[in-house]
Structures are given as C-alpha cells and as structure tokens.
Motif scaffolding. Structure first.
Motif, mmCIF file in Angstrom:
data_model
loop_
_atom_site.group_PDB
_atom_site.id
_atom_site.type_symbol
_atom_site.label_atom_id
_atom_site.label_comp_id
_atom_site.label_asym_id
_atom_site.label_seq_id
_atom_site.Cartn_x
_atom_site.Cartn_y
_atom_site.Cartn_z
ATOM 1 N N ASN A 1 0.816 -1.212 0.000
ATOM 2 C CA ASN A 1 0.000 0.000 0.000
ATOM 3 C C ASN A 1 0.851 1.264 0.000
ATOM 4 O OD1 ASN A 1 -2.992 0.610 0.305
ATOM 5 N ND2 ASN A 1 -2.801 -1.482 1.053
ATOM 6 N N LEU A 2 1.908 1.278 0.844
ATOM 7 C CA LEU A 2 2.738 2.484 0.956
ATOM 8 C C LEU A 2 3.569 2.712 -0.306
ATOM 9 C CD1 LEU A 2 4.047 2.202 4.643
ATOM 10 C CD2 LEU A 2 2.026 3.368 3.793
ATOM 11 N N SER A 3 3.871 1.627 -1.046
ATOM 12 C CA SER A 3 4.667 1.783 -2.276
ATOM 13 C C SER A 3 3.946 2.639 -3.304
ATOM 14 C CB SER A 3 4.958 0.422 -2.906
ATOM 15 O OG SER A 3 5.571 -0.421 -1.993
ATOM 16 N N ASP A 4 2.612 2.704 -3.197
ATOM 17 C CA ASP A 4 1.837 3.456 -4.186
ATOM 18 C C ASP A 4 1.819 4.958 -3.905
ATOM 19 O OD1 ASP A 4 1.253 1.187 -5.539
ATOM 20 O OD2 ASP A 4 -0.657 0.835 -4.537
ATOM 21 N N LEU B 1 2.190 9.965 7.512
ATOM 22 C CA LEU B 1 1.105 9.380 8.299
ATOM 23 C C LEU B 1 -0.274 9.630 7.679
ATOM 24 C CD1 LEU B 1 0.836 7.602 10.780
ATOM 25 C CD2 LEU B 1 0.491 9.647 12.150
ATOM 26 N N PRO B 2 -0.593 10.893 7.304
ATOM 27 C CA PRO B 2 -1.925 11.100 6.701
ATOM 28 C C PRO B 2 -2.124 10.277 5.427
ATOM 29 C CG PRO B 2 -0.910 13.198 7.258
ATOM 30 C CD PRO B 2 0.132 12.154 7.480
ATOM 31 N N LEU B 3 -1.052 10.136 4.627
ATOM 32 C CA LEU B 3 -1.191 9.385 3.378
ATOM 33 C C LEU B 3 -1.265 7.878 3.626
ATOM 34 C CD1 LEU B 3 1.247 11.345 1.071
ATOM 35 C CD2 LEU B 3 -1.233 11.205 0.856
ATOM 36 N N SER B 4 -0.851 7.432 4.832
ATOM 37 C CA SER B 4 -0.850 5.993 5.126
ATOM 38 C C SER B 4 -2.188 5.511 5.660
ATOM 39 C CB SER B 4 0.219 5.662 6.168
ATOM 40 O OG SER B 4 1.454 6.213 5.812
ATOM 41 N N VAL B 5 -3.114 6.449 5.951
ATOM 42 C CA VAL B 5 -4.353 6.054 6.626
ATOM 43 C C VAL B 5 -5.100 4.915 5.919
ATOM 44 C CG1 VAL B 5 -6.658 6.871 7.283
ATOM 45 C CG2 VAL B 5 -4.636 8.167 7.928
ATOM 46 N N PRO B 6 -5.271 4.950 4.575
ATOM 47 C CA PRO B 6 -5.996 3.826 3.956
ATOM 48 C C PRO B 6 -5.307 2.479 4.199
ATOM 49 C CG PRO B 6 -5.798 5.635 2.420
ATOM 50 C CD PRO B 6 -4.945 5.993 3.597
ATOM 51 N N ALA C 1 -16.398 -1.747 6.359
ATOM 52 C CA ALA C 1 -15.144 -1.384 5.702
ATOM 53 C C ALA C 1 -15.369 -0.971 4.256
ATOM 54 C CB ALA C 1 -14.169 -2.546 5.774
ATOM 55 N N THR C 2 -16.228 -1.709 3.545
ATOM 56 C CA THR C 2 -16.427 -1.360 2.135
ATOM 57 C C THR C 2 -17.221 -0.063 1.994
ATOM 58 O OG1 THR C 2 -18.316 -2.847 2.132
ATOM 59 C CG2 THR C 2 -16.272 -3.695 1.192
ATOM 60 N N ARG C 3 -17.919 0.393 3.068
ATOM 61 C CA ARG C 3 -18.620 1.684 3.027
ATOM 62 C C ARG C 3 -17.665 2.851 3.223
ATOM 63 N NH1 ARG C 3 -23.444 0.799 0.971
ATOM 64 N NH2 ARG C 3 -22.437 -1.090 0.269
ATOM 65 N N SER C 4 -16.581 2.638 4.011
ATOM 66 C CA SER C 4 -15.727 3.778 4.342
ATOM 67 C C SER C 4 -14.823 4.131 3.161
ATOM 68 C CB SER C 4 -14.899 3.461 5.585
ATOM 69 O OG SER C 4 -13.554 3.303 5.235
ATOM 70 N N PRO C 5 -14.775 5.426 2.809
ATOM 71 C CA PRO C 5 -14.010 5.831 1.623
ATOM 72 C C PRO C 5 -12.527 5.499 1.740
ATOM 73 C CG PRO C 5 -15.123 7.720 2.672
ATOM 74 C CD PRO C 5 -15.456 6.527 3.483
ATOM 75 N N ALA C 6 -11.947 5.651 2.955
ATOM 76 C CA ALA C 6 -10.513 5.387 3.101
ATOM 77 C C ALA C 6 -10.200 3.937 2.766
ATOM 78 C CB ALA C 6 -10.062 5.705 4.522
ATOM 79 N N LEU C 7 -11.053 3.015 3.270
ATOM 80 C CA LEU C 7 -10.786 1.606 3.018
ATOM 81 C C LEU C 7 -11.081 1.211 1.584
ATOM 82 C CD1 LEU C 7 -11.767 -0.070 6.313
ATOM 83 C CD2 LEU C 7 -9.736 -0.524 4.987
ATOM 84 N N ARG C 8 -12.117 1.834 1.011
ATOM 85 C CA ARG C 8 -12.382 1.512 -0.390
ATOM 86 C C ARG C 8 -11.187 1.892 -1.239
ATOM 87 N NH1 ARG C 8 -18.044 2.814 -0.949
ATOM 88 N NH2 ARG C 8 -17.440 4.901 -1.542
#
Lengths: 280, 269
Positions: free
Chosen positions: A165-168, A193-198, A264-271
């Motif tokens: 995830n962080l590589s992106d 940190l803010p960019l790592s939230v998802p 989880a699938t509802r939350s934008p960060a996780l999607r």
C-alpha cells in the motif's frame, strides 16, 4: 448469447458447484442449526447472552484481539516504512527475514515460542544462569504468551500488506516537504502518516478479523487457560458435542466478521485501499 | 546534519531491524534443540547428537508416513484446486458479468471467514456422508481452502493478458475451446504454476479443519506435529521443525536468486 460466452460461463461451472456444495451450503446449514437445534427458535442466542463462560471467552477474545491488532499494526508500519527507505541490498535482506516466518508453518512458530518461553525454556534458563532471576517467569500458557505468538504470526502478513500500500504513495510529496525545509519527524507526522491512513485501516481490519477467529496459536500458547472463541467452539464440537452452542457461536462470529467487512467497504478510506489508489 | 536530525532518521531504522530480528531469530531456536544429546526438550549439554534426526527416518515413529500422507493429499488437492481455479478464472475473465463476480466473492471468502466456522460445517456434513477421517474428505476440504489463492494467482496472470489476442483468434475463426486451450492457457502458464504451488502449500500447512475431520486413519504432517506438541513433546519435533525451516530458507533463497537472474536478463546484463 454467443457460443464463446456460453463456453466461458461453462468453464466457471465446476468451481462454482464445488464452492456452493462444499462451502456455502455447509455454512448455511450451521446458521440454520443455530435456530433449530435442539428446538426451533432463538433460545440458543438467549442462552448465549446469559452464559457466564461464553461471556468470559468473548471478553478474552476481544482483549487479546485488540492488543494484538494495536501491537501488530504499529510494528508492521515501522518495518514497512523503514523497508521503503532501505537501499536495494538491505531491503532484500529485510524481505528474507520477513518471508521466512511468513512461509514457515504456524505450528513450527508456536513450537519455537513454547521452547523459548516455557518455565524450563531457553529464556528462563538464560536469565536464571546469568542471575537476573531467582524464580522463572510465567511467559507462556497465559495471555502474554498468546499475544506474543499472535503478534509474531501477524506482523509478516501486515507488513507485506502495508508495504504494498505504501509503495503506491507518490514519493515526490516527501521530497517537496524536505526541500521546503521540513525535518524528518515533520515529514513523517504531516506527510507520511496522513497518506498511510488507507493502508493502516486495511491492515487493522485484516489483523483484527484474523485475530478474532484465530485457533492454532491461542490453543497451543494459551494452554487451555487463555480460552479464545475459536478454541471454545472447537471444544463444543469435539469434546462436549454441544451443537447448539457451537453453531450459535459460529453464527455470531460470522455476523461480526461480515459486519466489519461491510462497514469497511462503506468507508471511503478503506475503499481506496482496496482499489490501491489514494483517496481523491 | 545535526545530531537530532540523525537520531530522527536512525532510531526508526534501528527499531525496524530489531523487529525483523524478533520475527526471524526465535525460529532458529529449534536448531540447537534438535541437536541436543538429551531425550527431552533442552539445549545440548555435553555435546551434539544427530539421534533425533535419525528418529525421523524410522517409519514406525510416524513422521515419514505423515510426510507421505501430506504430500499425497497436497498433490491431489493442488491438482484439483488449480484445475477448478484456472477454469473459473479464465471463464470469468472472458464472460464478465454479475454471476461470475458473485461467485468470485464466494470462492474468495475462505480467506476471510474464520476456519473454525468451516470446521463446524464440515464436521457436520462429513459425519452425515461418512467422510470423516478419509482421504477424499480431507482432499475435498483442502481443495476448497486452496481455491482462493489459486484463483488470485491465475487472475493476476490474466490481468496482464491482452484481450486483443483473443479477439484476433476469434476473428480468424478459432472455436471457443481452441481459444481457451491454444491462446489463453499458454499465455498464463506462470500464473498456473504459481497457483499450483500456492495450493500445495495451503494444503501442506492446513491444520485447523484437518484436526477435526481426521482421527487415526489420515494423519497429515501438521496433525502429527500437533499431537506431538500437545501430548508428548520430544526433540524429534525440533528436528522436523529444523528440516521445515531449512527447506523454507532454501526455497526462498532459490526464488530470490532466480528473480535476480531474470531481472539481470531483462536489463540485458
């Protein structure tokens, strides 16, 4: 429908049949049994909530799962972030140290920890010999041992997930922050940190769900004293043959896991994490 | 660079290497224990001994038969899971629609659903079909559990396949089965191989469900290890753990070397 599409659909049939007959239907039967065994109705669930033993098992499961998840995600984030900053050669060594525990059997890992942590184990022996202790520590067959074993089991998995995830993340943002004079700590707190939230949310979800239903490590390192829900269900199946309890607890576990993934699938960060793209 | 700045960079890195050590080093403890000269779980005291490795080779101790059992079940489950997984992935790729995507979610769900729930389900079903403690019973369960990763491995290969290859073959008059077997399949062979390997590893390592659907007739290696950990811990357990550890390390080293070689070839060096 073209004959090409018909053939394609036909190709999906064997696996579909196997999945329905040998996975979906047996699990649906568990759900059905929980309201029909021994008599039709919700009595099993009423018993579940008034059962003191079940209450203790659920509390232990939640305590260990929350602790495991917090420790695992913090440790995995540290490792994944450091690996992103390593030179190629060092990163290959780090991957090796991560992948050996990732691939080795969970039983070998549990056995290693028993060897190290038990009363007459390697760690107690060492500490007694150098005189740091006068009586051996109780490190395993309790909540401490289960948590150590579970964190050790989950870190490789969570680190690989976070690393992917962080590589992106676009690294030019950090370069920009640094060139504008931000100190390393500031770059971490205000950019990384803010960019790592998802990614962090995704890792938290997976580790927590795995921990809730984990059987092998709690059963071996808990020694019957730290009883988690999966082991408790297994006792109902293999020893006491209480199918009412086994099926209603399984249903509850399935509902909780299903609900967590639904939210989880509802939350934008996780999607965003699922589709591996940063949120807009 | 100021001292403070250096610390801000060095400390997290040090912590990360410490954590990597925490992951890897505890596994190594099985090696000295396997070499102990005692017949109980301990570090070597008056010298090292290979007796516990020799004990593994005695057929009557049950380690070799369980390895053979696990290998046989693994090969069968892997063959089944790979066939089903490849067929499904290719079909779903060619016929996109709601039905394949729903089934895909179902096929992947063993990754998320706690295995203990599936255990309860299969103990009940196999008891009714008299498949408890039988080879077909274990192979079928392992096939279902291996399908998700087999499917993901093939899907990853298919994602890189150019759909125009299929269009070209079809416009040149190839029949559907010819397209699948002569155009799509040869292009996803690496994915098929990865699927077979992953499926085998899943079956080889599976313990949660296996523990409750087998008893005496089918003893897989994880089941044998489980019995040994919970009932009679003896150093032969450390010896088998050492063997598994060394095999894993060799396999990972070989993969890493192969990757480096193919990277160099790609870069034309």
């Amino acid at each position: 429908m073209s004959s090409f599409k018909r053939t394609a659909l036909l190709l999906t049939a064997p696996a579909s049949l196997v999945a329905i007959a040998l996975y979906a239907l047996p699990i649906v039967q568990v759900l059905a049994l929980s309201v029909t065994e021994p008599t039709l109705g919700w009595a099993n669930y009423r018993d579940l909530f008034s059962n003191g033993a079940v209450g203790r098992v659920v509390m232990t499961t939640l305590k260990v799962s929350v602790l495991t998840t917090l420790l695992t995600v913090a440790a995995s984030y540290t490792v994944a972030l450091a690996m992103l900053h390593m030179a190629r050669g060092w990163r290959r060594i780090a991957f090796f140290l991560l992948l050996v525990p990732f691939w080795i059997s969970v039983l070998v890992r549990a056995f290693s920890w028993i060897t190290i942590l038990r009363r007459e184990g390697v760690l107690n022996r060492l500490l007694l010999d150098v005189g740091a202790l006068s009586t051996p520590l109780e490190l395993v067959y309790n909540t401490l041992g289960v948590t150590i074993g579970m964190v050790h089991y989950m870190i490789p998995f969570a680190t690989l997930l976070l690393y992917a995830n962080l590589s992106d993340i676009d690294r030019r943002l950090m370069q920009a922050a640094r060139s504008l004079g931000a100190r390393p700590a500031t770059v971490f707190w205000r950019v990384w940190l803010p960019l790592s939230v998802p990614g962090l949310a995704l890792a938290t979800l997976f580790v927590f769900v795995f921990a809730l239903g984990f059987f092998v490590t709690p059963a071996l390192l808990g020694g019957g004293k730290t009883l988690m829900i999966a082991e408790y269900i297994s006792v109902q199946v293999s020893t006491t043959a209480r199918w009412d309890l086994a099926t209603s607890l399984s249903t509850m576990l399935l509902v909780v896991v299903g609900a967590l993934f639904f939210i989880a699938t509802r939350s934008p960060a996780l999607r965003a994490a699922f589709t591996a793209r940063p949120p807009p | 660079m100021s001292l403070r700045r250096q610390l801000e960079v060095a400390l997290p890195r040090l912590l990360a290497w410490g954590l990597l050590g925490f992951l890897f080093l505890p596994l190594l403890v099985v090696i000295p224990v396997a070499l102990t000269d005692r017949d109980y779980l301990s570090l070597p005291q008056h010298g090292i001994s290979l007796a516990h490795f020799a004990a593994l080779l005695d057929w009557d101790n049950g380690w070799l038969p369980s390895i053979a059992t696990s290998a046989a079940i693994g090969v069968l489950a892997s063959a089944l899971a790979t066939t089903l997984g490849v067929s499904f992935a290719v079909g779903a790729w060619a016929a996109a629609g709601w039905w394949p995507s729903c089934l895909r979610v179902l096929l992947l769900s063993p990754l998320i659903v706690p295995p203990m729930i599936y255990t309860v389900a299969m103990v009940k079903l196999w008891a009714r079909l008299a498949l408890l403690d039988t080879y077909p019973g274990v192979v079928l369960v392992h096939t279902v559990l291996a399908l998700p990763l087999a499917l993901l491995a093939v899907s990853a290969s298919l994602a890189n396949l150019d759909p125009r290859l299929v269009q070209a073959a079809r416009s040149l008059g190839a029949r559907p089965l010819t397209v699948f077997s002569r155009v799509i399949l040869p292009n996803i062979i690496p994915g098929v191989a990865a699927a077979a390997l992953l499926a085998f590893v899943i079956s080889w390592d599976e313990i949660t469900v296996t523990l409750f659907i087998t008893e005496r007739a089918v003893v897989t290696l994880p089941r044998r290890i489980w019995t040994s950990i919970t009932e009679a811990v003896d150093p032969a357990l450390a010896a088998i753990a050492t063997v598994l550890l060394i095999v894993t390390i060799i396999a990972l080293a070989a993969r890493s070397m192969y990757q480096t070689r193919s990277e160099r070839r790609l870069l034309g060096r």
